[in-house]
Design a protein around this motif. Structure first.
Motif, PDB file in Angstrom:
ATOM      1  N   HIS A   9      -6.901   5.582   6.727  1.00 20.00           N
ATOM      2  CA  HIS A   9      -7.082   7.037   6.812  1.00 20.00           C
ATOM      3  C   HIS A   9      -5.815   7.796   6.403  1.00 20.00           C
ATOM      4  N   LEU A  10      -4.669   7.124   6.376  1.00 24.75           N
ATOM      5  CA  LEU A  10      -3.421   7.771   5.964  1.00 24.75           C
ATOM      6  C   LEU A  10      -3.235   7.749   4.444  1.00 24.75           C
ATOM      7  N   LEU A  11      -3.917   6.848   3.764  1.00 19.59           N
ATOM      8  CA  LEU A  11      -3.664   6.648   2.348  1.00 19.59           C
ATOM      9  C   LEU A  11      -4.224   7.798   1.517  1.00 19.59           C
ATOM     10  N   PRO A  12      -3.464   8.281   0.545  1.00 20.41           N
ATOM     11  CA  PRO A  12      -3.960   9.340  -0.343  1.00 20.41           C
ATOM     12  C   PRO A  12      -4.897   8.747  -1.388  1.00 20.41           C
ATOM     13  N   ASN A  13      -5.656   9.601  -2.033  1.00 14.12           N
ATOM     14  CA  ASN A  13      -6.541   9.140  -3.094  1.00 14.12           C
ATOM     15  C   ASN A  13      -5.818   8.966  -4.425  1.00 14.12           C
ATOM     16  N   GLY A  14      -4.578   9.455  -4.512  1.00 11.86           N
ATOM     17  CA  GLY A  14      -3.842   9.396  -5.762  1.00 11.86           C
ATOM     18  C   GLY A  14      -3.022   8.134  -5.893  1.00 11.86           C
ATOM     19  N   PHE A  15      -1.837   8.265  -6.522  1.00 15.82           N
ATOM     20  CA  PHE A  15      -1.052   7.100  -6.910  1.00 15.82           C
ATOM     21  C   PHE A  15      -0.013   6.672  -5.880  1.00 15.82           C
ATOM     22  N   SER A  16       0.098   7.328  -4.749  1.00 15.68           N
ATOM     23  CA  SER A  16       1.194   7.001  -3.840  1.00 15.68           C
ATOM     24  C   SER A  16       0.766   6.102  -2.675  1.00 15.68           C
ATOM     25  N   ASP A  29      -6.454  -6.919   8.456  1.00 15.44           N
ATOM     26  CA  ASP A  29      -6.654  -6.137   9.670  1.00 15.44           C
ATOM     27  C   ASP A  29      -5.545  -5.114   9.873  1.00 15.44           C
ATOM     28  N   LYS A  30      -4.313  -5.488   9.512  1.00 14.06           N
ATOM     29  CA  LYS A  30      -3.195  -4.549   9.645  1.00 14.06           C
ATOM     30  C   LYS A  30      -3.329  -3.413   8.631  1.00 14.06           C
ATOM     31  N   PHE A  31      -3.701  -3.753   7.407  1.00 12.95           N
ATOM     32  CA  PHE A  31      -3.800  -2.733   6.357  1.00 12.95           C
ATOM     33  C   PHE A  31      -4.882  -1.705   6.682  1.00 12.95           C
ATOM     34  N   ARG A  32      -5.999  -2.163   7.230  1.00 12.11           N
ATOM     35  CA  ARG A  32      -7.106  -1.238   7.509  1.00 12.11           C
ATOM     36  C   ARG A  32      -6.764  -0.236   8.609  1.00 12.11           C
ATOM     37  N   GLU A  33      -5.754  -0.524   9.400  1.00 13.93           N
ATOM     38  CA  GLU A  33      -5.340   0.439  10.419  1.00 13.93           C
ATOM     39  C   GLU A  33      -4.881   1.756   9.806  1.00 13.93           C
ATOM     40  N   ALA A  82       4.081   3.059   6.493  1.00 12.35           N
ATOM     41  CA  ALA A  82       3.256   2.897   7.691  1.00 12.35           C
ATOM     42  C   ALA A  82       3.514   1.550   8.352  1.00 12.35           C
ATOM     43  N   PHE A  83       3.685   0.496   7.559  1.00 13.54           N
ATOM     44  CA  PHE A  83       3.985  -0.825   8.121  1.00 13.54           C
ATOM     45  C   PHE A  83       5.351  -0.824   8.792  1.00 13.54           C
ATOM     46  N   PHE A  84       6.349  -0.235   8.156  1.00 10.79           N
ATOM     47  CA  PHE A  84       7.667  -0.148   8.774  1.00 10.79           C
ATOM     48  C   PHE A  84       7.592   0.635  10.087  1.00 10.79           C
ATOM     49  N   ARG A  85       6.875   1.763  10.066  1.00  8.58           N
ATOM     50  CA  ARG A  85       6.789   2.643  11.244  1.00  8.58           C
ATOM     51  C   ARG A  85       6.129   1.937  12.425  1.00  8.58           C
ATOM     52  N   PHE A 116       9.112  13.816   0.410  1.00  5.31           N
ATOM     53  CA  PHE A 116       8.891  14.459   1.703  1.00  5.31           C
ATOM     54  C   PHE A 116       7.906  13.657   2.546  1.00  5.31           C
ATOM     55  N   LYS A 117       6.949  13.021   1.879  1.00  2.00           N
ATOM     56  CA  LYS A 117       5.982  12.232   2.627  1.00  2.00           C
ATOM     57  C   LYS A 117       6.639  11.018   3.267  1.00  2.00           C
ATOM     58  N   ILE A 118       7.617  10.424   2.564  1.00  2.00           N
ATOM     59  CA  ILE A 118       8.344   9.288   3.123  1.00  2.00           C
ATOM     60  C   ILE A 118       8.941   9.664   4.472  1.00  2.00           C
ATOM     61  N   ALA A 119       9.589  10.815   4.486  1.00  2.00           N
ATOM     62  CA  ALA A 119      10.258  11.258   5.717  1.00  2.00           C
ATOM     63  C   ALA A 119       9.261  11.582   6.809  1.00  2.00           C
ATOM     64  N   THR A 120       8.216  12.329   6.464  1.00  2.00           N
ATOM     65  CA  THR A 120       7.272  12.764   7.496  1.00  2.00           C
ATOM     66  C   THR A 120       6.415  11.616   8.005  1.00  2.00           C
ATOM     67  N   LEU A 121       6.220  10.582   7.197  1.00  2.00           N
ATOM     68  CA  LEU A 121       5.461   9.430   7.660  1.00  2.00           C
ATOM     69  C   LEU A 121       6.263   8.576   8.623  1.00  2.00           C
ATOM     70  N   TYR A 122       7.562   8.488   8.390  1.00  2.00           N
ATOM     71  CA  TYR A 122       8.361   7.555   9.179  1.00  2.00           C
ATOM     72  C   TYR A 122       9.059   8.233  10.347  1.00  2.00           C
TER      73      TYR A 122
END
Length: 283
Positions: free
Chosen positions: A160-167, A153-157, A175-178, A213-219
């Protein structure tokens, strides 16, 4: 507690022949889902022969896309993600689940230096771990590991943020930390993969650079934008001091650098608000 194990697979028939029997022996009651990401070999057939539920894509959409498809289809309360190429030991699932039962929402299998695919990958991952640790204030032992157990349930939140690639590992961890969902790390061994890797040094090197850069902008976007704005401001101040002492004037370059500092800082503020609204919507 029902368990679902998701294995994204692209041309991993050989790896699945090794992984699925061991996985079934280690977790006999688990729901096994193999997401066939547009494979051109016998990946789907081999997965079905070993009793896994197969979700097939007509063409390759990427590792992250396979993860998202599997997470949506999984019926378990807890989801384990692992590679289909034989690198991850199914017996290591139990330590992940034991740690999860201590009150964590995500437990990541952390590789040591010997588990990295080459010196360049190991150095890059060490840098990502250091950067993520600085951003979050918590020790991040393996930001990019694809072997992890999460509460569904937590992961599905954050799908929509997850990319289709390898990251996807990076995005989901940050996202969990944030969102103040506790994350833990358990050391795991990693075997040599079977078959060829789908990562390419140049192409995916650029993608992994964007992860920084995504690490920073996500958190916390301001942790990236504020130092950048300060750098522009100090450059402008230094240039102004130089031109004032040598030419007794305020130049266009100083104005440009001061303007850039203000603009970058304001973009950081806007990004911070957008990030806050994104996670508030998830909650």
């Amino acid at each position: 507690m029902r368990l679902s194990v998701i294995l994204p697979a692209k041309n991993e028939a050989e790896g699945l022949r090794l992984t699925l029997p061991r996985l079934r022996a280690a977790q006999s009651d688990a729901e096994l889902i193999v997401v066939d990401d547009g494979s051109t070999d016998d990946t789907a057939r081999v997965a079905a022969e070993y009793g896994a539920r197969v979700l097939s894509s007509p063409y390759s959409m990427g590792n992250g896309a396979a993860i998202k498809r599997g997470a949506r289809a999984a019926s378990g309360d807890v989801i384990v993600f692992m590679d289909a190429d034989g690198q991850h030991d199914p017996d290591c699932i139990r330590p992940l689940l034991d740690k999860l039962a201590e009150g964590y929402d995500m437990v990541v299998g952390a590789r040591d230096w010997t588990g990295q695919a080459g010196v360049h990958r190991g150095a890059a991952n060490a840098f990502y771990n250091w950067l993520a640790s600085r951003m979050t204030g918590f020790e991040v032992k393996d930001l990019t590991s694809g072997f992890r157990a999460v509460r569904a349930d937590k992961f599905r939140e954050f799908i929509h943020l997850l990319p289709n690639g390898f990251s996807y590992p990076t995005t989901s961890t940050m996202a969990f930390f944030r969102s103040a969902y506790p994350v833990a790390y358990v050391p795991i061994p990693v075997a040599k993969r079977l078959g060829r890797s789908h990562l390419r040094l140049l192409r995916d090197g650029v993608r992994f650079l964007l992860i920084i850069f995504k690490i920073a902008t996500l958190y916390a976007p301001l942790k990236l934008f504020a130092p950048t704005a300060l750098l522009f401001f100090l450059l402008g101040l230094g240039w102004y001091g130089w031109t004032l002492s040598t030419e007794s004037r305020f130049t266009n370059m100083s104005a440009l650098l001061f303007s850039a500092a203000v603009i970058v800082f304001l973009i950081g503020l806007i990004s911070e608000q957008i990030t806050s609204l994104t996670y508030k919507r998830d909650e």
